[in-house]
Write a protein that holds these residues in place. Structure first.
Motif, PDB file in Angstrom:
ATOM      1  N   ASN A 116       3.043 -11.487   7.112  1.00  0.00           N
ATOM      2  CA  ASN A 116       2.213 -10.836   8.112  1.00  0.00           C
ATOM      3  C   ASN A 116       1.725 -12.001   9.146  1.00  0.00           C
ATOM      4  O   ASN A 116       1.435 -13.256   8.638  1.00  0.00           O
ATOM      5  CB  ASN A 116       1.005 -10.031   7.769  1.00  0.00           C
ATOM      6  CG  ASN A 116       1.367  -8.761   6.927  1.00  0.00           C
ATOM      7  OD1 ASN A 116       2.402  -8.077   7.277  1.00  0.00           O
ATOM      8  ND2 ASN A 116       0.552  -8.674   5.825  1.00  0.00           N
ATOM      9  N   HIS A 117       1.964 -11.638  10.366  1.00  0.00           N
ATOM     10  CA  HIS A 117       1.548 -12.501  11.479  1.00  0.00           C
ATOM     11  C   HIS A 117      -0.286 -12.728  11.543  1.00  0.00           C
ATOM     12  O   HIS A 117      -0.658 -11.655  11.699  1.00  0.00           O
ATOM     13  CB  HIS A 117       1.986 -12.404  12.897  1.00  0.00           C
ATOM     14  CG  HIS A 117       2.005 -13.362  13.935  1.00  0.00           C
ATOM     15  ND1 HIS A 117       0.844 -13.423  14.672  1.00  0.00           N
ATOM     16  CD2 HIS A 117       2.794 -14.480  13.909  1.00  0.00           C
ATOM     17  CE1 HIS A 117       1.227 -14.456  15.321  1.00  0.00           C
ATOM     18  NE2 HIS A 117       2.249 -15.201  15.073  1.00  0.00           N
ATOM     19  N   ALA A 118      -0.806 -13.571  11.929  1.00  0.00           N
ATOM     20  CA  ALA A 118      -2.293 -13.772  12.071  1.00  0.00           C
ATOM     21  C   ALA A 118      -2.756 -12.845  13.116  1.00  0.00           C
ATOM     22  O   ALA A 118      -3.737 -12.346  12.922  1.00  0.00           O
ATOM     23  CB  ALA A 118      -2.574 -15.038  12.663  1.00  0.00           C
ATOM     24  N   LYS A 119      -1.745 -12.549  14.288  1.00  0.00           N
ATOM     25  CA  LYS A 119      -2.361 -11.635  15.132  1.00  0.00           C
ATOM     26  C   LYS A 119      -1.926 -10.133  15.205  1.00  0.00           C
ATOM     27  O   LYS A 119      -1.933  -9.379  15.958  1.00  0.00           O
ATOM     28  CB  LYS A 119      -1.790 -12.246  16.582  1.00  0.00           C
ATOM     29  CG  LYS A 119      -2.645 -13.409  17.000  1.00  0.00           C
ATOM     30  CD  LYS A 119      -2.101 -13.865  18.258  1.00  0.00           C
ATOM     31  CE  LYS A 119      -2.662 -15.369  18.767  1.00  0.00           C
ATOM     32  NZ  LYS A 119      -2.202 -15.749  19.986  1.00  0.00           N
ATOM     33  N   GLY A 120      -1.188  -9.965  13.879  1.00  0.00           N
ATOM     34  CA  GLY A 120      -0.844  -8.549  13.547  1.00  0.00           C
ATOM     35  C   GLY A 120       0.699  -8.673  13.475  1.00  0.00           C
ATOM     36  O   GLY A 120       1.298  -9.239  14.339  1.00  0.00           O
ATOM     37  N   GLY A 138       4.103  -4.851  15.102  1.00  0.00           N
ATOM     38  CA  GLY A 138       3.823  -3.250  14.480  1.00  0.00           C
ATOM     39  C   GLY A 138       2.691  -3.266  13.297  1.00  0.00           C
ATOM     40  O   GLY A 138       1.696  -4.218  13.448  1.00  0.00           O
ATOM     41  N   ILE A 139       2.845  -2.555  12.349  1.00  0.00           N
ATOM     42  CA  ILE A 139       1.955  -2.411  11.440  1.00  0.00           C
ATOM     43  C   ILE A 139       1.886  -3.659  10.394  1.00  0.00           C
ATOM     44  O   ILE A 139       0.949  -3.711   9.406  1.00  0.00           O
ATOM     45  CB  ILE A 139       2.377  -1.071  10.640  1.00  0.00           C
ATOM     46  CG1 ILE A 139       3.704  -1.038  10.070  1.00  0.00           C
ATOM     47  CG2 ILE A 139       2.009  -0.031  11.708  1.00  0.00           C
ATOM     48  CD1 ILE A 139       3.777   0.210   9.151  1.00  0.00           C
ATOM     49  N   GLY A 140       2.855  -4.279  10.210  1.00  0.00           N
ATOM     50  CA  GLY A 140       2.806  -5.372   9.509  1.00  0.00           C
ATOM     51  C   GLY A 140       3.516  -4.950   8.262  1.00  0.00           C
ATOM     52  O   GLY A 140       4.161  -3.964   7.938  1.00  0.00           O
ATOM     53  N   ILE A 141       3.466  -5.703   7.061  1.00  0.00           N
ATOM     54  CA  ILE A 141       4.079  -5.565   5.730  1.00  0.00           C
ATOM     55  C   ILE A 141       3.197  -5.585   4.759  1.00  0.00           C
ATOM     56  O   ILE A 141       2.444  -6.533   4.719  1.00  0.00           O
ATOM     57  CB  ILE A 141       5.402  -6.442   5.654  1.00  0.00           C
ATOM     58  CG1 ILE A 141       6.178  -6.010   4.077  1.00  0.00           C
ATOM     59  CG2 ILE A 141       5.087  -7.996   5.704  1.00  0.00           C
ATOM     60  CD1 ILE A 141       7.396  -6.883   3.962  1.00  0.00           C
ATOM     61  N   ASP A 142       2.863  -4.516   3.852  1.00  0.00           N
ATOM     62  CA  ASP A 142       1.841  -4.383   2.868  1.00  0.00           C
ATOM     63  C   ASP A 142       2.195  -5.296   1.803  1.00  0.00           C
ATOM     64  O   ASP A 142       1.356  -6.213   1.155  1.00  0.00           O
ATOM     65  CB  ASP A 142       1.473  -3.217   2.381  1.00  0.00           C
ATOM     66  CG  ASP A 142       2.820  -2.427   2.122  1.00  0.00           C
ATOM     67  OD1 ASP A 142       3.943  -2.826   2.053  1.00  0.00           O
ATOM     68  OD2 ASP A 142       2.634  -1.178   1.616  1.00  0.00           O
ATOM     69  N   THR A 143       3.333  -5.085   1.005  1.00  0.00           N
ATOM     70  CA  THR A 143       3.896  -5.908   0.020  1.00  0.00           C
ATOM     71  C   THR A 143       5.222  -6.309   0.063  1.00  0.00           C
ATOM     72  O   THR A 143       6.061  -5.293   0.311  1.00  0.00           O
ATOM     73  CB  THR A 143       3.185  -5.327  -1.231  1.00  0.00           C
ATOM     74  OG1 THR A 143       3.701  -5.954  -2.358  1.00  0.00           O
ATOM     75  CG2 THR A 143       3.856  -3.860  -1.363  1.00  0.00           C
ATOM     76  N   LEU A 144       5.579  -7.248  -0.204  1.00  0.00           N
ATOM     77  CA  LEU A 144       7.048  -7.791  -0.228  1.00  0.00           C
ATOM     78  C   LEU A 144       7.724  -7.400  -1.629  1.00  0.00           C
ATOM     79  O   LEU A 144       8.870  -7.167  -1.722  1.00  0.00           O
ATOM     80  CB  LEU A 144       7.097  -9.363  -0.195  1.00  0.00           C
ATOM     81  CG  LEU A 144       8.544  -9.794   0.485  1.00  0.00           C
ATOM     82  CD1 LEU A 144       9.195  -8.911   1.618  1.00  0.00           C
ATOM     83  CD2 LEU A 144       8.624 -11.156   0.470  1.00  0.00           C
ATOM     84  N   ALA A 145       7.170  -7.141  -2.579  1.00  0.00           N
ATOM     85  CA  ALA A 145       7.793  -6.844  -3.783  1.00  0.00           C
ATOM     86  C   ALA A 145       8.568  -5.394  -3.661  1.00  0.00           C
ATOM     87  O   ALA A 145       9.421  -5.346  -4.339  1.00  0.00           O
ATOM     88  CB  ALA A 145       6.583  -6.593  -5.003  1.00  0.00           C
ATOM     89  N   LYS A 146       7.869  -4.412  -2.986  1.00  0.00           N
ATOM     90  CA  LYS A 146       8.623  -3.082  -2.806  1.00  0.00           C
ATOM     91  C   LYS A 146      10.101  -3.523  -2.108  1.00  0.00           C
ATOM     92  O   LYS A 146      10.804  -2.601  -2.018  1.00  0.00           O
ATOM     93  CB  LYS A 146       7.792  -2.062  -2.114  1.00  0.00           C
ATOM     94  CG  LYS A 146       6.558  -1.931  -2.853  1.00  0.00           C
ATOM     95  CD  LYS A 146       5.665  -0.755  -2.193  1.00  0.00           C
ATOM     96  CE  LYS A 146       4.185  -0.505  -2.619  1.00  0.00           C
ATOM     97  NZ  LYS A 146       3.484   0.375  -1.958  1.00  0.00           N
TER      98      LYS A 146
END
Length: 625
Positions: free
Chosen positions: A598-602, A565-573
């Motif tokens: 986030n994974h290296a390949k997305g 998927g789109i990954g995670i932008d920030t874990l703080a939220k």
């Protein structure tokens, strides 16, 4: 230890020396010696008599020739009267008359007299007449008469020799006949003795030996007599009696050992049955009555009583017995203080008491009232004590199972309370604050707040609380559907895949043979399920990969959840998100490490590492992207 071959006073005579006249060897030897003596006497007698009679024929021949020669002398005297020829004939006659053979044959009195008479007539009367050269008719008649008398005496002497020879022959025949008769008698006697004293006893002993070889130890040989075979028969009888006694004793020992083994087998089966039922009780009440009845059947004791008490109780809550019998006075008075105050079996005048004690905890007593107050055998006491210990272990296991269930229930309630506090309680607190702010804004116009924003926040908080409540319900309903973690994970991911058909969920388990404890299985299942649900709802991807593997060097187990998927932008939220909080709490329970990024390949990768209670090293260490 009893010596079955011990010599009794009645059998001591068997070991004494056999009398010389009772010995078979002496009897048979005596017969052979007698037969040999008879044969020797017969031969010696025949030789002796034959030796004495060997000159009789020669003597008869000489006597006969003298008779003929006397007539020849008379004839020559009458016809030619030649002195030279007559002297020759006279000399021959005298030589024959004085022959050593003839002299030897005439040693006996009758023959001696006849021989002397012939010599006298020849020397004194006949020879002078023959030598007379002027022989008249008168003298010639006298000579003829004297010669006739001489011939008569010679005939008598010859007859005497003949009679003597005939007597010798007759004596030899008599001796031979007597020897033959006696020898035949001894032979028949020997045959009788061999048949009666050797063949029959040997035949009987052979038959008895055959029967003994076939296992018949009741046969007895004839013991009459004092010879070697009689002694052998007595010895065989003694041996057979000893073997028979030993056989009877051995059968008795085998019977006792068999009975003991059967009793031991029944005891083991009883203890196994009690242990097996206690291990498979699964929290249900255990029925001790069949075990008590079986114990009564094995021990042969009808009066058995089982009193069950709680750990701190003083009175039995359950009472079982094998028959209606007279109980000890303390039991009739319902006084159990004596039974629960000791840890070892107690013997009283009325009963034997075996406490049900395990790990210093009293669970009751097992009373035994033997018939007629007979003392217990050691094996009975040992079996009853073992059964009492097994009853105590069974009750202790049941008690521990109950404690375990109560502890598990308390832990589960604690988990529910913590989860409610960490999720719904915070959401409700936030809603309460927002409602208070809204109320203040509605009642106090001087307060500058945005009512619409406040209402929007309240709605958002209510939706979040409702969502968290559903997740909590899902979590509390989650359970291991399969027999192990692998099947439970497969079943859980299958349910999610069926609900969200647009998502591809791929599960790979490389440690199917690794054992996990029940706590580890529950926490792994819930962490994996929560991570997959987050990927389904928030990743906006179409593929989710779950990998469960292990590393060889340190024995750590790794759970990886990766989406595209789109990954995670920030874990703080997301720190206060209910799902992440639950995952972190469970990772801390397993003393593991939870990493989200986030994974290296997305896409997003959730990684959980922990060290399980049981470690199985792998052959190859693998690295993962």
């Amino acid at each position: 230890m009893t010596n079955y071959l011990e010599v009794t006073p009645d059998e001591q005579g068997i070991n004494r020396s056999i009398g010389i006249f009772d010995s078979l060897v002496f009897k048979i030897g005596s017969l052979l010696i007698m037969i040999s003596i008879i044969a020797l006497v017969s031969m010696v007698s025949a030789v002796y008599i034959s030796d004495n009679a060997q000159t009789d024929a020669h003597a008869i021949n000489l006597s006969g020739s003298m008779r003929m020669q006397s007539y020849l002398i008379l004839n020559k005297k009458i016809t030619n009267n030649k002195s030279e020829e007559i002297d020759r004939l006279i000399s021959d006659f005298e030589k024959k008359l004085s022959n050593p053979v003839l002299m030897q044959a005439t040693k006996k009195t009758e023959k001696k007299k006849l021989h002397d008479a012939i010599w006298y007539d020849w020397n004194n009367e006949i020879k002078p007449l023959i030598l007379d050269s002027h022989l008249t008719n008168q003298k010639l008649n006298k000579l003829e008469k004297k010669l006739n008398d001489l011939v008569a005496n010679i005939d008598h002497l010859v007859k005497t020799y003949q009679v003597h020879a005939e007597d010798n022959n007759r004596l030899i025949r008599q001796i031979q006949a007597a020897s033959l008769l006696i020898t035949i008698s001894f032979i028949f006697l020997a045959i009788y003795m061999v048949n009666h004293l050797i063949r029959r006893p040997l035949s009987d002993l052979t038959i008895i030996a055959t029967k003994i070889g076939q296992g018949d130890y009741t046969v007895q040989a004839d013991e009459h007599g004092h010879d070697e075979l009689s002694i052998l028969a007595k010895t065989i009888n003694r041996m057979v009696r000893a073997i028979n006694d030993s056989h009877i004793r051995m059968e008795e020992k085998v019977r006792k050992k068999t009975k003991q083994l059967e009793r031991t087998n029944e005891s083991i089966q009883l203890l196994y049955s009690i242990s097996n039922k206690s291990n498979h009780s699964h929290g249900s009440n255990i029925d001790f009555q069949p075990h008590l009845s079986k114990l009564s059947e094995v021990t042969g004791i009808e009066g058995l009583e089982l009193c069950l008490m709680t750990e701190n109780g003083t009175k039995p809550y359950h009472h079982l017995n094998t028959k209606k019998s007279i109980l000890p006075l303390s039991c009739r008075n319902r006084d159990c203080s004596d039974c629960v105050s000791f840890d070892s079996p107690l013997e009283s005048e009325e009963a034997y008491t075996f406490p049900l004690v395990y790990d210093h905890n009293h669970f009751g007593v097992l009373n035994c009232v033997p018939r007629n107050h007979e003392p217990l055998h050691p094996w009975q006491s040992q079996l009853i004590q073992s059964v009492a210990e097994q009853f105590a272990i069974t009750l202790s296991l049941k008690h521990r199972q109950d404690e375990g269930r109560r502890l598990a229930l308390a832990r589960e309630r604690t988990v529910i309370a913590r989860e409610l506090h960490d999720s719904l309680a915070q959401a409700l607190s936030y809603l309460k604050i927002q409602v208070a702010v809204l109320q203040k804004g509605l009642t106090d116009p001087s307060v500058d707040i945005s009512i619409e924003n406040t209402i929007s926040d309240i709605k958002t908080a209510l939706n979040g609380a409702y969502k968290e409540l559903r997740e909590l319900l899902t979590t509390f309903r989650l359970k291991l559907e399969g027999s192990n973690l692998h099947e439970a994970l497969q079943e859980s991911f299958k349910q999610l895949s069926d609900r969200f058909s647009d998502k591809e969920i791929k599960f790979n388990n490389e440690i199917k043979n690794m054992p996990f404890s029940a706590t580890e299985q529950v926490h792994l299942l819930q962490i994996a399920r929560e991570a997959v649900q987050n990927a389904i709802h928030h990743s906006e991807g179409s593929k989710i990969v779950i990998l469960l593997t292990s590393r060889k060097k340190n024995g750590y187990v790794t759970l990886l959840i990766h989406d595209d998927g789109i990954g995670i932008d920030t874990l703080a939220k997301k720190e206060n998100h209910y799902g992440l909080a639950i995952m972190k709490e469970r990772s801390r329970s397993l003393k593991g490490t939870l990493t989200i990024g986030n994974h290296a390949k997305g896409g997003t990768e959730v990684r959980f590492d922990f060290q399980p209670e049981f470690n199985i090293p792998l052959d190859v260490e693998k690295t993962y992207d």
